[in-house]
Design an enzyme around this catalytic site. Structure first.
Site, PDB file in Angstrom:
ATOM      1  N   CYS A  11      94.547  13.196  85.011  1.00  0.00           N
ATOM      2  CA  CYS A  11      93.762  12.516  86.032  1.00  0.00           C
ATOM      3  C   CYS A  11      92.852  13.466  86.793  1.00  0.00           C
ATOM      4  O   CYS A  11      92.864  14.674  86.586  1.00  0.00           O
ATOM      5  CB  CYS A  11      94.682  11.817  87.025  1.00  0.00           C
ATOM      6  SG  CYS A  11      95.698  12.948  87.965  1.00  0.00           S
ATOM      7  N   GLY A  37      90.073  10.659  83.384  1.00  0.00           N
ATOM      8  CA  GLY A  37      90.956   9.504  83.281  1.00  0.00           C
ATOM      9  C   GLY A  37      90.184   8.213  83.324  1.00  0.00           C
ATOM     10  O   GLY A  37      89.330   8.037  84.189  1.00  0.00           O
ATOM     11  N   ASN A 112      97.789  15.154  90.290  1.00  0.00           N
ATOM     12  CA  ASN A 112      97.330  15.568  88.970  1.00  0.00           C
ATOM     13  C   ASN A 112      98.323  16.576  88.432  1.00  0.00           C
ATOM     14  O   ASN A 112      98.608  17.580  89.087  1.00  0.00           O
ATOM     15  CB  ASN A 112      95.932  16.198  89.053  1.00  0.00           C
ATOM     16  CG  ASN A 112      95.425  16.653  87.696  1.00  0.00           C
ATOM     17  OD1 ASN A 112      95.877  16.169  86.662  1.00  0.00           O
ATOM     18  ND2 ASN A 112      94.475  17.570  87.692  1.00  0.00           N
ATOM     19  N   GLY A 113      98.858  16.311  87.248  1.00  0.00           N
ATOM     20  CA  GLY A 113      99.830  17.213  86.653  1.00  0.00           C
ATOM     21  C   GLY A 113     101.020  16.466  86.120  1.00  0.00           C
ATOM     22  O   GLY A 113     100.990  15.249  85.917  1.00  0.00           O
ATOM     23  N   TYR A 252      88.300  22.613  77.019  1.00  0.00           N
ATOM     24  CA  TYR A 252      88.016  21.240  76.633  1.00  0.00           C
ATOM     25  C   TYR A 252      87.859  20.251  77.780  1.00  0.00           C
ATOM     26  O   TYR A 252      86.900  19.479  77.818  1.00  0.00           O
ATOM     27  CB  TYR A 252      89.136  20.762  75.687  1.00  0.00           C
ATOM     28  CG  TYR A 252      89.030  19.320  75.256  1.00  0.00           C
ATOM     29  CD1 TYR A 252      88.049  18.913  74.355  1.00  0.00           C
ATOM     30  CD2 TYR A 252      89.923  18.362  75.745  1.00  0.00           C
ATOM     31  CE1 TYR A 252      87.960  17.576  73.951  1.00  0.00           C
ATOM     32  CE2 TYR A 252      89.830  17.036  75.340  1.00  0.00           C
ATOM     33  CZ  TYR A 252      88.856  16.645  74.446  1.00  0.00           C
ATOM     34  OH  TYR A 252      88.759  15.343  74.056  1.00  0.00           O
TER      35      TYR A 252
END
Length: 472
Positions: A11, A37, A112-113, A252
């Protein structure tokens, strides 16, 4: 939703304190973070008296209606989230930011994670009477904060954060403050900025560019920052610090126009391409990059070798967002719909293709086949990262060992599998050399080496965690 590249990040998060257009800025920033996301999005706002929020499934434009945005317009503080599910199913209850109401006050939370001890914490909390509203690992922090009896808000958050293990970048909103927290390894990116005299925070600096904010600096591992009407407070919740930024963020996930430690991702990827060139012994007529994240690496490879870069592959940007692919045949069909070669560019040429990673091999196999059909004389593959061999436990859906081609095949076997004339990966050592040259303090390379910097207490892959959590 399915990503034909086989890699998905969890996210993107954003927060801003004390701005008259807080919800509008948050909405614009989330647009810039949409690549992180696409399964759901939401915004939670505060007006110093209470919190109010809106969320929905799909892309940001689908998730939040104009009427919902109007209802958030007069709130000066806000946090936002765009989601890809790694832990917890793709359903509305798991869309963040979460908003919790209680007699002690309201609490908004976005994460996030991925937490590697979330199941054991959740089990203990439920045994103690907690009732969870979602199947997401992110929710455990809210319960830990609420459970703490201290009257000091910061101390409650510090105590809760110390119980978490894994990768996390949190933004926590209450009536009086916005708290920013980063795990002690700094696995996921988080940046501090300023817009019109107000502080803001985002997963990537491209969000700052979109709203006209100034990028101040990266949030450091173990750091705890509090924004309030009193100003900004810098603190730490732990004395431990072992920087291990995710390598795939550089390679990426992050947009090329974002920055890490004031170095552009575009420049870092170009350098990865140059490093790949140093380790490659292939003669070719043209270099082409796989759109979009590999174009900078292809540019760097071209500059280092003197081989001309061409746009030999085109990406259809209107395919793939809602296409659900199940099984190998469906994956290959998705790739065919997404990428197509330019015959005039590739026909009769010896081609060196630069890609950022190979996961299952589906995309690489299609690219080689499509280029040969378009008349390419030779097709050589170069990857601007080491062989990806291991799943990620820290917030990236990288599948299981069985589905990662480099975990079960040698480089030569992969070359034959994708039918390339040659296959060259960047070495782990040269990858780290590039990162260090841009001021990086340390990277997680577990997906390449199997050296996980954070112990995995619960030996479960994200998919297995999801099933267990849903069954609790």
């Amino acid at each position: 939703m399915y990503d034909i590249r086989g890699l998905n990040e969890e996210c993107g998060i954003f927060g801003v304190w004390n701005h008259e257009r807080a919800s509008e800025l948050t909405y614009i920033a989330l647009h810039s973070l949409q690549h992180r996301g696409q399964e759901g999005a939401g915004i939670v706002c505060s007006n110093n008296d209470y919190l109010f929020g809106a969320r929905g499934m799909g892309l940001l434009t689908e998730a939040l209606t104009n009427d919902q945005l109007v209802s958030l317009r007069d709130f000066p503080h806000a946090i936002g989230h765009v989601r890809y599910a790694t832990t917890g199913g793709s359903e509305l209850s798991n869309v963040q930011p979460f908003l919790f109401k209680g007699h002690k006050g309201d609490l908004g939370l976005a994460h996030n994670g991925n937490l590697v001890n979330a199941i054991s914490i959740r089990d203990a909390l439920e045994d103690d009477g907690a009732i969870f509203q979602t199947s997401s690992d992110s929710e455990v922090l809210a319960h830990l904060i609420r459970k703490n009896k201290s009257r000091d808000r910061k101390q409650r958050i510090k105590t809760a954060l110390k119980q978490l293990k894994g990768a996390f970048a949190y933004v926590i909103l209450d009536e009086d403050s916005l708290t920013i927290a980063m795990d002690d390894h700094g696995v996921r990116p988080l940046m501090l900025g300023e817009v019109d005299g107000s502080y803001c925070v985002a997963s990537e600096t491209c969000a700052f560019t979109a709203i006209g904010a100034e990028y101040i600096r990266d949030v450091e591992p173990g750091e705890l920052i509090t924004l309030s009407d009193a100003g900004i407070d810098f603190d730490r919740y732990t004395d431990k610090e072992q920087p291990n930024m995710c390598s795939m963020e550089y390679i990426y996930f992050t947009r090329a126009d974002s920055e890490f430690r004031h170095s552009s991702v575009y420049s870092i990827r170009k350098s990865l391409g140059r490093a790949l060139a140093e380790e490659t012994e292939v003669d070719a007529d043209i270099v082409i990059g796989v759109p979009d994240s590999s174009l900078a690496a292809a540019k760097g490879f071209s500059e280092a070798t003197g081989i001309k870069q061409e746009q030999g592959l085109l990406k259809n940007r209107y395919v793939g967002r809602t296409f659900t692919a199940s099984g190998q045949e469906a994956r290959e069909r998705a790739v065919r719909m997404k990428l197509s070669p330019v015959r005039d560019v590739v026909e009769g040429k010896r081609i060196f293709v630069v890609d950022d990673s190979i996961v299952r091999g589906t995309t690489s196999r299609f690219i080689v086949k499509a280029l040969r059909r378009a008349g390419a004389k030779e097709v050589h593959m170069g990857v601007s990262s080491p062989p990806l061999k291991n799943p990620c436990y820290y917030g990236i859906d990288v599948s299981t060992h069985a589905e990662i081609i480099a975990s079960r095949k040698s480089n030569e076997e992969i070359r034959r599998e994708i039918d390339a004339d040659s296959l060259t990966y960047l070495s782990v050592g040269r990858m780290h050399d590039v990162y260090h040259s841009f001021g990086s303090r340390g990277q997680c390379d577990a997906c390449f080496t199997g050296n996980y910097p954070i112990d995995i207490e619960e030996q479960l892959l994200p998919q297995e965690k999801d099933l267990k959590t849903k069954g609790v």
